[in-house]
Design a protein around this motif. Structure first.
Motif, PDB file in Angstrom:
ATOM      1  N   LEU A   1     -81.571 -19.854  32.446  1.00 54.94           N
ATOM      2  CA  LEU A   1     -80.233 -20.176  31.974  1.00 54.94           C
ATOM      3  C   LEU A   1     -79.963 -19.549  30.605  1.00 54.94           C
ATOM      4  O   LEU A   1     -78.868 -19.042  30.353  1.00 54.94           O
ATOM      5  CB  LEU A   1     -80.037 -21.689  31.907  1.00 54.94           C
ATOM      6  N   ARG A   2     -80.962 -19.599  29.731  1.00 57.06           N
ATOM      7  CA  ARG A   2     -80.794 -19.000  28.412  1.00 57.06           C
ATOM      8  C   ARG A   2     -80.504 -17.502  28.535  1.00 57.06           C
ATOM      9  O   ARG A   2     -79.570 -16.979  27.919  1.00 57.06           O
ATOM     10  CB  ARG A   2     -82.048 -19.222  27.552  1.00 57.06           C
ATOM     11  N   GLU A   3     -81.277 -16.826  29.366  1.00 53.14           N
ATOM     12  CA  GLU A   3     -81.091 -15.391  29.544  1.00 53.14           C
ATOM     13  C   GLU A   3     -79.763 -15.079  30.239  1.00 53.14           C
ATOM     14  O   GLU A   3     -79.090 -14.109  29.890  1.00 53.14           O
ATOM     15  CB  GLU A   3     -82.267 -14.802  30.315  1.00 53.14           C
ATOM     16  N   ASP A   4     -79.377 -15.912  31.208  1.00 53.00           N
ATOM     17  CA  ASP A   4     -78.101 -15.722  31.900  1.00 53.00           C
ATOM     18  C   ASP A   4     -76.916 -15.827  30.940  1.00 53.00           C
ATOM     19  O   ASP A   4     -75.865 -15.225  31.170  1.00 53.00           O
ATOM     20  CB  ASP A   4     -77.926 -16.736  33.026  1.00 53.00           C
ATOM     21  N   HIS A   5     -77.078 -16.611  29.881  1.00 50.52           N
ATOM     22  CA  HIS A   5     -76.022 -16.793  28.890  1.00 50.52           C
ATOM     23  C   HIS A   5     -76.198 -15.856  27.675  1.00 50.52           C
ATOM     24  O   HIS A   5     -75.520 -16.018  26.669  1.00 50.52           O
ATOM     25  CB  HIS A   5     -75.979 -18.256  28.426  1.00 50.52           C
ATOM     26  N   ASP A   6     -77.094 -14.910  27.808  1.00 50.37           N
ATOM     27  CA  ASP A   6     -77.357 -13.920  26.740  1.00 50.37           C
ATOM     28  C   ASP A   6     -77.645 -14.580  25.390  1.00 50.37           C
ATOM     29  O   ASP A   6     -77.162 -14.146  24.350  1.00 50.37           O
ATOM     30  CB  ASP A   6     -76.182 -12.941  26.598  1.00 50.37           C
ATOM     31  N   LEU A   7     -78.468 -15.624  25.435  1.00 49.54           N
ATOM     32  CA  LEU A   7     -78.857 -16.332  24.214  1.00 49.54           C
ATOM     33  C   LEU A   7     -80.306 -16.021  23.874  1.00 49.54           C
ATOM     34  O   LEU A   7     -81.105 -15.681  24.754  1.00 49.54           O
ATOM     35  CB  LEU A   7     -78.675 -17.839  24.396  1.00 49.54           C
ATOM     36  N   LYS A   8     -80.623 -16.152  22.626  1.00 52.89           N
ATOM     37  CA  LYS A   8     -82.005 -15.987  22.164  1.00 52.89           C
ATOM     38  C   LYS A   8     -82.630 -17.369  21.964  1.00 52.89           C
ATOM     39  O   LYS A   8     -81.926 -18.365  21.808  1.00 52.89           O
ATOM     40  CB  LYS A   8     -82.027 -15.202  20.856  1.00 52.89           C
ATOM     41  N   GLN A   9     -83.943 -17.387  21.969  1.00 51.33           N
ATOM     42  CA  GLN A   9     -84.639 -18.656  21.750  1.00 51.33           C
ATOM     43  C   GLN A   9     -84.205 -19.307  20.445  1.00 51.33           C
ATOM     44  O   GLN A   9     -84.031 -20.523  20.388  1.00 51.33           O
ATOM     45  CB  GLN A   9     -86.155 -18.454  21.748  1.00 51.33           C
ATOM     46  N   VAL A  10     -84.003 -18.501  19.426  1.00 51.51           N
ATOM     47  CA  VAL A  10     -83.616 -19.038  18.125  1.00 51.51           C
ATOM     48  C   VAL A  10     -82.258 -19.743  18.204  1.00 51.51           C
ATOM     49  O   VAL A  10     -82.028 -20.730  17.503  1.00 51.51           O
ATOM     50  CB  VAL A  10     -83.655 -17.944  17.035  1.00 51.51           C
ATOM     51  N   ASP A  11     -81.367 -19.264  19.071  1.00 52.53           N
ATOM     52  CA  ASP A  11     -80.061 -19.898  19.245  1.00 52.53           C
ATOM     53  C   ASP A  11     -80.211 -21.315  19.803  1.00 52.53           C
ATOM     54  O   ASP A  11     -79.602 -22.265  19.302  1.00 52.53           O
ATOM     55  CB  ASP A  11     -79.175 -19.082  20.189  1.00 52.53           C
ATOM     56  N   LEU A  12     -81.012 -21.441  20.848  1.00 53.44           N
ATOM     57  CA  LEU A  12     -81.222 -22.756  21.448  1.00 53.44           C
ATOM     58  C   LEU A  12     -82.018 -23.659  20.534  1.00 53.44           C
ATOM     59  O   LEU A  12     -81.753 -24.861  20.451  1.00 53.44           O
ATOM     60  CB  LEU A  12     -81.930 -22.633  22.808  1.00 53.44           C
ATOM     61  N   ALA A  13     -82.973 -23.110  19.841  1.00 53.96           N
ATOM     62  CA  ALA A  13     -83.767 -23.908  18.900  1.00 53.96           C
ATOM     63  C   ALA A  13     -82.867 -24.512  17.832  1.00 53.96           C
ATOM     64  O   ALA A  13     -82.999 -25.696  17.497  1.00 53.96           O
ATOM     65  CB  ALA A  13     -84.858 -23.041  18.262  1.00 53.96           C
ATOM     66  N   ALA A  14     -81.931 -23.731  17.317  1.00 52.04           N
ATOM     67  CA  ALA A  14     -81.005 -24.247  16.301  1.00 52.04           C
ATOM     68  C   ALA A  14     -80.135 -25.353  16.883  1.00 52.04           C
ATOM     69  O   ALA A  14     -79.930 -26.396  16.241  1.00 52.04           O
ATOM     70  CB  ALA A  14     -80.135 -23.117  15.758  1.00 52.04           C
ATOM     71  N   TYR A  15     -79.622 -25.157  18.089  1.00 61.05           N
ATOM     72  CA  TYR A  15     -78.799 -26.172  18.754  1.00 61.05           C
ATOM     73  C   TYR A  15     -79.568 -27.482  18.942  1.00 61.05           C
ATOM     74  O   TYR A  15     -79.014 -28.569  18.779  1.00 61.05           O
ATOM     75  CB  TYR A  15     -78.300 -25.636  20.102  1.00 61.05           C
ATOM     76  N   LEU A  16     -80.847 -27.346  19.282  1.00 63.75           N
ATOM     77  CA  LEU A  16     -81.682 -28.527  19.562  1.00 63.75           C
ATOM     78  C   LEU A  16     -82.357 -29.096  18.319  1.00 63.75           C
ATOM     79  O   LEU A  16     -83.035 -30.112  18.404  1.00 63.75           O
ATOM     80  CB  LEU A  16     -82.749 -28.161  20.597  1.00 63.75           C
ATOM     81  N   HIS A  17     -82.198 -28.411  17.188  1.00 66.09           N
ATOM     82  CA  HIS A  17     -82.824 -28.837  15.930  1.00 66.09           C
ATOM     83  C   HIS A  17     -84.346 -28.860  16.021  1.00 66.09           C
ATOM     84  O   HIS A  17     -85.007 -29.807  15.590  1.00 66.09           O
ATOM     85  CB  HIS A  17     -82.294 -30.211  15.480  1.00 66.09           C
ATOM     86  N   VAL A  18     -84.881 -27.802  16.625  1.00 65.65           N
ATOM     87  CA  VAL A  18     -86.335 -27.610  16.680  1.00 65.65           C
ATOM     88  C   VAL A  18     -86.624 -26.193  16.214  1.00 65.65           C
ATOM     89  O   VAL A  18     -85.723 -25.351  16.145  1.00 65.65           O
ATOM     90  CB  VAL A  18     -86.913 -27.834  18.109  1.00 65.65           C
ATOM     91  N   GLY A  19     -87.865 -25.911  15.922  1.00 63.73           N
ATOM     92  CA  GLY A  19     -88.246 -24.558  15.541  1.00 63.73           C
ATOM     93  C   GLY A  19     -88.249 -23.627  16.743  1.00 63.73           C
ATOM     94  O   GLY A  19     -88.396 -24.070  17.886  1.00 63.73           O
ATOM     95  N   GLN A  20     -88.128 -22.335  16.466  1.00 62.83           N
ATOM     96  CA  GLN A  20     -88.142 -21.356  17.552  1.00 62.83           C
ATOM     97  C   GLN A  20     -89.466 -21.393  18.301  1.00 62.83           C
ATOM     98  O   GLN A  20     -89.496 -21.265  19.523  1.00 62.83           O
ATOM     99  CB  GLN A  20     -87.861 -19.957  16.996  1.00 62.83           C
ATOM    100  N   ALA A  21     -90.565 -21.591  17.591  1.00 61.77           N
ATOM    101  CA  ALA A  21     -91.882 -21.657  18.239  1.00 61.77           C
ATOM    102  C   ALA A  21     -91.958 -22.854  19.184  1.00 61.77           C
ATOM    103  O   ALA A  21     -92.533 -22.753  20.279  1.00 61.77           O
ATOM    104  CB  ALA A  21     -92.987 -21.722  17.195  1.00 61.77           C
ATOM    105  N   THR A  22     -91.378 -23.971  18.782  1.00 59.86           N
ATOM    106  CA  THR A  22     -91.357 -25.163  19.643  1.00 59.86           C
ATOM    107  C   THR A  22     -90.555 -24.885  20.897  1.00 59.86           C
ATOM    108  O   THR A  22     -90.980 -25.199  22.014  1.00 59.86           O
ATOM    109  CB  THR A  22     -90.774 -26.372  18.890  1.00 59.86           C
ATOM    110  N   TYR A  23     -89.385 -24.274  20.715  1.00 60.65           N
ATOM    111  CA  TYR A  23     -88.567 -23.958  21.886  1.00 60.65           C
ATOM    112  C   TYR A  23     -89.307 -23.000  22.821  1.00 60.65           C
ATOM    113  O   TYR A  23     -89.287 -23.166  24.043  1.00 60.65           O
ATOM    114  CB  TYR A  23     -87.211 -23.363  21.489  1.00 60.65           C
TER     115      TYR A  23
END
Length: 69
Positions: A9-31
């Motif tokens: 889903l992340r790739e289908d929406h052309d998002l990066k891990q860092v984008d979702l990590a920020a939305y979820l309030h977690v680090g990129q490594a955690t995501y």
């Protein structure tokens, strides 16, 4: 447990891990660890992702092929 649709889903929406990590309030490594199944994704995070992508939890976790009920 690994949930491949989180990455798909992340790739289908052309998002990066860092984008979702920020939305979820977690680090990129955690995501990243969520996507690879290195750590368990908390239910609160699964709910936020399902809401973000407008899909059901069943779809997100691979229990259903229907995106919405």
């Amino acid at each position: 447990m690994q949930f491949p649709r989180i990455r798909d889903l992340r790739e289908d929406h052309d998002l990066k891990q860092v984008d979702l990590a920020a939305y979820l309030h977690v680090g990129q490594a955690t995501y990243s660890d969520y996507e690879t199944g290195k750590i368990t994704v908390p239910i609160e995070i699964l709910i936020k992702l399902a809401q973000f992508y407008h899909v059901s939890l069943d779809y997100l976790t691979g229990l259903s092929e229907q995106k919405r009920h």
